[in-house]
Design a protein around this motif. Structure first.
Motif, PDB file in Angstrom:
ATOM      1  N   MET A   1       0.847  -1.165   0.000  1.00  0.00           N
ATOM      2  CA  MET A   1       0.000   0.000   0.000  1.00  0.00           C
ATOM      3  C   MET A   1       0.896   1.232   0.000  1.00  0.00           C
ATOM      4  SD  MET A   1      -2.396   1.512   3.046  1.00  0.00           S
ATOM      5  CE  MET A   1      -3.482   0.138   3.148  1.00  0.00           C
ATOM      6  N   SER A   2       0.666   2.108  -0.940  1.00  0.00           N
ATOM      7  CA  SER A   2       1.404   3.358  -0.982  1.00  0.00           C
ATOM      8  C   SER A   2       0.786   4.334   0.002  1.00  0.00           C
ATOM      9  CB  SER A   2       1.350   3.938  -2.392  1.00  0.00           C
ATOM     10  OG  SER A   2       1.975   5.196  -2.415  1.00  0.00           O
ATOM     11  N   ARG A   3       1.608   5.024   0.726  1.00  0.00           N
ATOM     12  CA  ARG A   3       1.117   5.993   1.691  1.00  0.00           C
ATOM     13  C   ARG A   3       2.272   6.921   2.037  1.00  0.00           C
ATOM     14  NH1 ARG A   3      -3.646   5.880   4.394  1.00  0.00           N
ATOM     15  NH2 ARG A   3      -3.706   7.384   6.072  1.00  0.00           N
ATOM     16  N   MET A   4       2.339   8.053   1.349  1.00  0.00           N
ATOM     17  CA  MET A   4       3.415   9.009   1.565  1.00  0.00           C
ATOM     18  C   MET A   4       3.340   9.574   2.986  1.00  0.00           C
ATOM     19  SD  MET A   4       5.079   9.040  -1.228  1.00  0.00           S
ATOM     20  CE  MET A   4       6.099  10.481  -1.043  1.00  0.00           C
ATOM     21  N   ALA A   5       4.496   9.799   3.579  1.00  0.00           N
ATOM     22  CA  ALA A   5       4.560  10.375   4.920  1.00  0.00           C
ATOM     23  C   ALA A   5       5.911  11.053   5.092  1.00  0.00           C
ATOM     24  CB  ALA A   5       4.379   9.292   5.977  1.00  0.00           C
ATOM     25  N   GLN A   6       5.908  12.108   5.886  1.00  0.00           N
ATOM     26  CA  GLN A   6       7.139  12.822   6.188  1.00  0.00           C
ATOM     27  C   GLN A   6       7.319  12.904   7.699  1.00  0.00           C
ATOM     28  OE1 GLN A   6       4.625  14.728   4.369  1.00  0.00           O
ATOM     29  NE2 GLN A   6       5.320  13.780   2.485  1.00  0.00           N
ATOM     30  N   VAL A   7       8.590  12.911   8.117  1.00  0.00           N
ATOM     31  CA  VAL A   7       8.949  13.070   9.521  1.00  0.00           C
ATOM     32  C   VAL A   7       9.997  14.171   9.600  1.00  0.00           C
ATOM     33  CG1 VAL A   7       9.909  11.968  11.578  1.00  0.00           C
ATOM     34  CG2 VAL A   7       8.569  10.608   9.950  1.00  0.00           C
ATOM     35  N   ILE A   8       9.793  15.092  10.526  1.00  0.00           N
ATOM     36  CA  ILE A   8      10.775  16.135  10.812  1.00  0.00           C
ATOM     37  C   ILE A   8      11.123  16.026  12.290  1.00  0.00           C
ATOM     38  CG2 ILE A   8      11.205  18.625  10.954  1.00  0.00           C
ATOM     39  CD1 ILE A   8       9.155  18.964   8.678  1.00  0.00           C
ATOM     40  N   VAL A   9      12.414  16.006  12.585  1.00  0.00           N
ATOM     41  CA  VAL A   9      12.886  15.984  13.966  1.00  0.00           C
ATOM     42  C   VAL A   9      13.577  17.315  14.229  1.00  0.00           C
ATOM     43  CG1 VAL A   9      14.428  14.873  15.642  1.00  0.00           C
ATOM     44  CG2 VAL A   9      13.215  13.483  13.945  1.00  0.00           C
ATOM     45  N   LEU A  10      13.166  17.976  15.302  1.00  0.00           N
ATOM     46  CA  LEU A  10      13.789  19.221  15.730  1.00  0.00           C
ATOM     47  C   LEU A  10      14.403  18.995  17.105  1.00  0.00           C
ATOM     48  CD1 LEU A  10      10.950  21.696  14.705  1.00  0.00           C
ATOM     49  CD2 LEU A  10      12.993  21.081  13.407  1.00  0.00           C
ATOM     50  N   ALA A  11      15.700  19.170  17.200  1.00  0.00           N
ATOM     51  CA  ALA A  11      16.410  18.948  18.464  1.00  0.00           C
ATOM     52  C   ALA A  11      17.745  19.699  18.386  1.00  0.00           C
ATOM     53  CB  ALA A  11      16.634  17.460  18.700  1.00  0.00           C
TER      54      ALA A  11
END
Length: 143
Positions: A1-11
């Motif tokens: 199953m295609s399912r685009m997602a993004q993650v951003i980490v701020l530290a």
């Protein structure tokens, strides 16, 4: 199953801590590497093309030896979300932090299908009325 997602980490100033997740590692349950955001101190991002290629990313972020865990912010955006959700450490676990004017909606899906829910802005008619009762929500983390 295609399912685009993004993650951003701020530290801020956690470059050494994040370094292992910027290199390929076949032992991880998710695929890819975080890339440092060049114009931002302490920011990394990654994009996933399939839901099953991202499972475990939150667990791996939790396991890092953060110098200032209270300052770590993880923003997650699934393709059905209206906006990025925010996760922060609570009692050693990355937990979704409620954002005013939003609601995570879980709908009933057939067994075996992924259902991470989706984050909507309330009052926009984007689906908050389709929320399923807690007993039929998918308890598994798709992150």
């Amino acid at each position: 199953m295609s399912r685009m997602a993004q993650v951003i980490v701020l530290a801020r100033y956690e470059d050494e801590v994040m370094e292992p997740l910027t290199r390929p590692d076949e032992a991880r349950t998710w695929r890819g590497c975080f890339v440092q955001i060049p114009w931002f101190v302490g920011g990394w991002h990654i994009e996933f093309g399939r839901w099953n290629g991202r499972q475990g990313v939150l667990r791996d972020l939790e396991a890092l030896p953060w110098n200032e865990p209270a300052c770590v912010q993880v923003m997650l955006h699934d393709e059905d979300d209206d906006l990025f959700g925010l996760w922060m450490f609570r009692d050693g676990t990355l937990t979704e932090v409620g954002i005013p004017g939003t609601q995570r909606v879980h709908t009933t899906v057939p067994p075996g299908k992924a259902n991470p829910g989706f984050l909507v802005r309330t009052g926009q008619g984007r689906g908050e009325d389709r929320h399923s009762p807690e007993h039929v929500q998918d308890p598994r983390s798709w992150w």
